[in-house]
Motif scaffolding. Structure first.
Motif, PDB file in Angstrom:
ATOM      1  N   HIS A   1      18.415  13.364  17.629  1.00 61.09           N
ATOM      2  CA  HIS A   1      17.237  12.648  17.144  1.00 61.09           C
ATOM      3  C   HIS A   1      16.303  13.646  16.471  1.00 61.09           C
ATOM      4  CE1 HIS A   1      15.007  14.231  20.614  1.00 61.09           C
ATOM      5  NE2 HIS A   1      16.011  13.833  21.360  1.00 61.09           N
ATOM      6  N   ASP A   2      15.405  13.146  15.657  1.00 62.78           N
ATOM      7  CA  ASP A   2      14.464  13.984  14.901  1.00 62.78           C
ATOM      8  C   ASP A   2      15.181  15.034  14.054  1.00 62.78           C
ATOM      9  OD1 ASP A   2      12.304  12.625  15.967  1.00 62.78           O
ATOM     10  OD2 ASP A   2      12.102  13.995  17.677  1.00 62.78           O
TER      11      ASP A   2
ATOM     12  N   LYS B   1       9.267  22.263  14.446  1.00 62.25           N
ATOM     13  CA  LYS B   1       8.061  21.910  13.700  1.00 62.25           C
ATOM     14  C   LYS B   1       6.863  22.747  14.146  1.00 62.25           C
ATOM     15  CE  LYS B   1       9.752  17.208  12.944  1.00 62.25           C
ATOM     16  NZ  LYS B   1       9.537  15.759  13.161  1.00 62.25           N
TER      17      LYS B   1
ATOM     18  N   THR C   1      17.886  21.916  22.707  1.00 62.00           N
ATOM     19  CA  THR C   1      16.778  20.967  22.585  1.00 62.00           C
ATOM     20  C   THR C   1      15.573  21.477  23.362  1.00 62.00           C
ATOM     21  OG1 THR C   1      18.311  19.100  22.335  1.00 62.00           O
ATOM     22  CG2 THR C   1      16.058  18.590  22.984  1.00 62.00           C
TER      23      THR C   1
ATOM     24  N   GLN D   1      11.695  22.682  22.109  1.00 60.58           N
ATOM     25  CA  GLN D   1      10.464  22.181  22.727  1.00 60.58           C
ATOM     26  C   GLN D   1       9.600  23.326  23.238  1.00 60.58           C
ATOM     27  OE1 GLN D   1      12.288  19.610  25.610  1.00 60.58           O
ATOM     28  NE2 GLN D   1      12.495  17.884  24.192  1.00 60.58           N
TER      29      GLN D   1
END
Length: 236
Positions: A58-59, A84, A223, A227
């Motif tokens: 996802h993303d 990001k 992942t 984060q």
């Protein structure tokens, strides 16, 4: 020898040492290794890659695995993930500088740079991997180098198997081995203050870990790494 000859002699000695170091680097990493890394990064189904870690897609994140029993390390797992709010060079520093990495990632990894040769573009690093129970923690010694590729707007970091007497195997960890692995960083197309991180893990964890479990662990850990990077930058 005349005193006036000393500077010239010192320069010649430095040139000789620099040539020896360059030859050593050439045996460790070559342009072909970087070409191979970019080739592996592009590979998809037709090159033998299969989707893994589906719940983490996802993303813009993708996770792939390939099993090649003819290779020194049979299981290859790779990913592409957007990070990001972390510019490329900052992302590079946070991933490769041991002092910085241990500030935000020590719960999962511990990284130490071994002073192999201060005049070389190749470093030797030592990792500790903290794995979920009941899997025993791992450690590993690697050579690492990096280059900037302006045509691709990418910084590529390559890793190969290393060895150093200062880091002997310990009963506390299972010693991992590695084939050619990479991390490739590019600025995000629509956001130059963000980074697209591509990585391939070509590591043999040894011990009894099924490939399906490895694929899941890799997807989850990368992942989580994304984060943690974003969270760390958000608090700076």
């Amino acid at each position: 020898m005349l005193l006036g000859d000393v500077p010239k002699y010192a320069v010649l000695c430095h040139q000789f040492r620099r040539q020896a170091w360059t030859m050593a680097e050439g045996r460790l990493f070559s342009g072909t290794d970087f070409d191979r890394a970019f080739e592996l990064e592009r590979g998809r189904e037709k090159e033998g890659w299969h989707c893994t870690g589906g719940t983490y897609w996802h993303d813009g994140a993708e996770f792939w695995k390939m099993i090649d029993y003819n290779a020194d390390v049979s299981l290859h797992v790779k990913c592409t993930i957007p990070v990001k709010g972390v510019p490329l060079e900052k992302c590079y520093d946070l991933l490769t500088d041991p002092e910085m990495r241990n500030q935000w990632d020590k719960e999962y990894f511990e990284l130490e740079k071994i002073n192999w040769n201060q005049h070389s573009d190749v470093d030797m690093i030592y990792w500790k991997f903290h794995l979920p129970t009941p899997v025993k923690d791992r450690d590993m010694v690697q050579y690492v180098t990096s280059r900037w590729f302006p045509n691709q707007k990418a910084r590529a970091i390559l890793y190969k198997q290393g060895d150093d007497a200062r880091k002997p195997e310990s009963s506390e960890y299972i010693r991992m081995t590695t084939g050619l692995s990479y991390t490739i960083l590019r600025p995000m197309t629509d956001d130059p203050n963000s980074t697209v991180l591509s990585a391939l893990s070509n590591n043999d964890y040894h011990g009894w870990i099924l490939p399906c479990i490895m694929g899941y662990m890799y997807s989850r850990s990368m992942t989580s790494l994304k984060q943690r990077l974003q969270a760390y930058m958000g608090h700076q």
